[in-house]
Design a protein around this motif. Structure first.
Motif, mmCIF file in Angstrom:
data_model
loop_
_atom_site.group_PDB
_atom_site.id
_atom_site.type_symbol
_atom_site.label_atom_id
_atom_site.label_comp_id
_atom_site.label_asym_id
_atom_site.label_seq_id
_atom_site.Cartn_x
_atom_site.Cartn_y
_atom_site.Cartn_z
ATOM 1 N N LEU A 23 0.595 29.548 16.413
ATOM 2 C CA LEU A 23 1.801 27.816 16.380
ATOM 3 C C LEU A 23 1.307 26.411 17.335
ATOM 4 O O LEU A 23 2.746 25.228 17.517
ATOM 5 C CB LEU A 23 2.865 28.840 17.848
ATOM 6 C CG LEU A 23 3.698 29.687 16.688
ATOM 7 C CD1 LEU A 23 4.591 30.477 17.339
ATOM 8 C CD2 LEU A 23 4.415 29.119 15.541
ATOM 9 N N THR A 24 0.350 26.369 18.086
ATOM 10 C CA THR A 24 -0.264 25.501 18.929
ATOM 11 C C THR A 24 -1.106 24.014 18.074
ATOM 12 O O THR A 24 -0.520 22.918 18.488
ATOM 13 C CB THR A 24 -0.920 25.703 19.634
ATOM 14 O OG1 THR A 24 -2.243 25.828 18.670
ATOM 15 C CG2 THR A 24 -1.592 26.798 20.546
ATOM 16 N N LEU A 36 9.647 17.901 22.621
ATOM 17 C CA LEU A 36 11.439 18.295 21.437
ATOM 18 C C LEU A 36 10.569 19.644 21.078
ATOM 19 O O LEU A 36 11.062 20.929 20.775
ATOM 20 C CB LEU A 36 12.037 17.664 20.819
ATOM 21 C CG LEU A 36 12.873 18.093 19.576
ATOM 22 C CD1 LEU A 36 14.084 18.697 20.243
ATOM 23 C CD2 LEU A 36 13.390 17.108 18.235
ATOM 24 N N VAL A 37 8.963 19.139 19.945
ATOM 25 C CA VAL A 37 8.693 19.860 19.188
ATOM 26 C C VAL A 37 8.209 21.566 20.152
ATOM 27 O O VAL A 37 7.890 22.308 19.599
ATOM 28 C CB VAL A 37 7.879 19.765 18.353
ATOM 29 C CG1 VAL A 37 6.757 20.542 17.603
ATOM 30 C CG2 VAL A 37 8.396 18.677 17.657
ATOM 31 N N GLY A 38 7.592 20.727 20.736
ATOM 32 C CA GLY A 38 7.043 22.363 21.877
ATOM 33 C C GLY A 38 8.386 22.900 22.775
ATOM 34 O O GLY A 38 7.996 24.343 22.255
ATOM 35 N N GLY A 39 9.574 22.557 22.715
ATOM 36 C CA GLY A 39 10.545 23.313 22.957
ATOM 37 C C GLY A 39 10.938 24.631 22.039
ATOM 38 O O GLY A 39 10.863 25.842 21.816
ATOM 39 N N VAL A 40 11.019 23.853 20.457
ATOM 40 C CA VAL A 40 11.299 24.311 19.531
ATOM 41 C C VAL A 40 9.574 25.500 19.331
ATOM 42 O O VAL A 40 10.152 26.980 18.944
ATOM 43 C CB VAL A 40 11.436 23.632 17.986
ATOM 44 C CG1 VAL A 40 11.892 24.631 17.076
ATOM 45 C CG2 VAL A 40 12.539 22.777 18.942
ATOM 46 N N VAL A 62 0.531 26.846 24.016
ATOM 47 C CA VAL A 62 1.570 26.247 23.547
ATOM 48 C C VAL A 62 2.049 24.838 24.354
ATOM 49 O O VAL A 62 2.723 23.610 24.570
ATOM 50 C CB VAL A 62 2.996 26.210 22.800
ATOM 51 C CG1 VAL A 62 3.955 25.461 22.884
ATOM 52 C CG2 VAL A 62 2.713 27.370 21.715
ATOM 53 N N VAL A 63 2.650 25.199 25.775
ATOM 54 C CA VAL A 63 2.572 24.447 26.719
ATOM 55 C C VAL A 63 1.692 23.164 26.875
ATOM 56 O O VAL A 63 1.781 22.176 27.250
ATOM 57 C CB VAL A 63 3.378 25.671 27.683
ATOM 58 C CG1 VAL A 63 3.336 24.503 29.269
ATOM 59 C CG2 VAL A 63 4.644 26.066 27.984
#
Length: 386
Positions: free
Chosen positions: A48-49, A67-71, A98-99
């Motif tokens: 997902l990263t 935005l993409v990171g939150g999703v 991811v964060v």
């Protein structure tokens, strides 16, 4: 045709931009679908990263990676809950990754925005400097139609070491095209000194060779004031042409490529100087008195002044651009501006890449203005002045 191609490129660029924005979400859909359909016990959650990493690449907006990171984080928790690994270390490591990638993408977007703003400011300054140093040439100047084309070698630059100017004086139309040795700010300063002197001397001096002496004196003074130690190695090649009211063209050449004359269906002809003269800055200013070549212009005659960035442009095999062979085809139809556009496009095709040197071209077309009082009346008589 050129305008249609430009609009087509803009439409394609806009379509690619919108498609690129969807790439991170397409990656998320593919990863989630792969995880749901996979029968393996190994989770693909760490993949997902790639979504926030793509977001930082395809978009210049600072909010888009967030935005993409939150999703992506939401998708990570959903996948972990579906697989029953919410409490396992692989899920925690995936979320932290991811964060981290999201934060790095956001920082990259912020830095890129700052760089783009700085570049935009630099381009604005360069455009203002160009308007002051290399002013736009009107379509008609006195008895000639004129057009100029200038391409700087430096990426994103608008000005360089080449110079040009056309002025209408009481002695006729006078034009200059020159090339300053070197590049960078020093070349721009030297070009500014020469252009400033020409704009003054062209109006004051009746003889064109004395204008050259004025420019040599101004160049010598500018180099000394700017602290150039190697005065003998700093020089400017230039060619000046003056079209007198009677249609006689005077040409002065100081170490510059000779102008090209185009006359009807005749072969193109180089207007070589009567005797070779070194560039300005080589001889002492008091010794600069180049010979003046005179040529009678006919209505419709065109003369091309250019810098060596045009004729020294090489293709992949090292062959120079054959200006004399290609110019007649480019000058068959259209006004001076259209001719120069075709010549520049032909040079770029010959080279196959961005030009490695500054290239300036100035095209003058002799079209004397007919005074209304000199037009014959219907009975064939010409009115006389009282």
């Amino acid at each position: 045709m050129t305008g249609r191609l430009r609009r087509l490129k803009q439409l394609l660029a806009g379509g690619w931009s919108r498609t690129a924005l969807a790439l991170p979400f397409l990656a998320l859909v593919m990863i989630v679908a792969l995880d749901l359909t996979s029968k393996s016990e190994v989770t693909v959650e760490p993949a997902l990263t790639s979504a926030p990493a793509l977001a930082a690449v395809v978009c210049r907006r600072t909010w888009y990676p967030l935005l993409v990171g939150g999703v992506t984080v939401v998708c990570a928790f959903g996948m972990a809950a579906y697989n029953g690994v919410l409490t396992e270390s692989v899920h925690t490591a995936s979320v932290l990754a991811v964060v981290l990638v999201t934060v790095i993408g956001w920082i990259s977007a912020v830095l890129r925005m700052r760089q783009e703003r700085a570049l935009a400011d630099a381009r604005l300054v360069a455009e203002i400097a160009q308007r002051v140093l290399l002013r736009s040439i009107p379509d008609r100047v006195g008895s000639v139609r004129a057009a100029v084309h200038y391409a700087a070698a430096a990426a994103h630059a608008r000005i360089g070491g080449d110079l040009y100017e056309v002025v209408n004086t009481r002695h006729g139309v006078r034009a200059v095209v020159g090339d300053v040795r070197g590049k960078g700010l020093g070349a721009v300063e030297t070009a500014a000194a020469v252009l400033g002197a020409f704009r003054e001397a062209a109006h004051q001096e009746q003889a064109l060779d004395r204008v050259a002496g004025w420019l040599a004196d101004s160049l010598d003074r500018s180099l000394r004031e700017n602290g150039h130690d190697r005065l003998g190695e700093e020089f400017v090649t230039l060619v000046m042409i003056g079209v007198r009211p009677d249609g006689i063209a005077e040409i002065v050449n100081c170490g510059h490529p000779a102008p090209v004359l185009l006359r009807g269906g005749e072969p193109v002809r180089l207007l070589e100087p009567l005797s070779p003269v070194p560039p300005l800055g080589v001889l002492p200013p008091e010794s600069v008195r180049p010979p003046v070549r005179c040529t009678a212009f006919l209505p419709g005659d065109r003369v091309l002044l250019y810098t060596d960035g045009v004729i020294e442009a090489r293709d992949g095999r090292g062959r120079f651009y054959p200006l004399l062979d290609r110019l007649p085809g480019c000058a068959r139809t259209g006004g001076p501006g259209e001719v120069l556009d075709r010549v520049h496009e032909d040079v770029v095709r010959h080279v196959g890449r961005q030009l490695g040197d500054d290239a300036a071209m100035l095209l003058l077309q002799y079209e004397p203005v007919v005074v209304p009082e000199q037009l014959p009346r219907p009975n064939g008589h010409v009115p006389q002045r009282g």
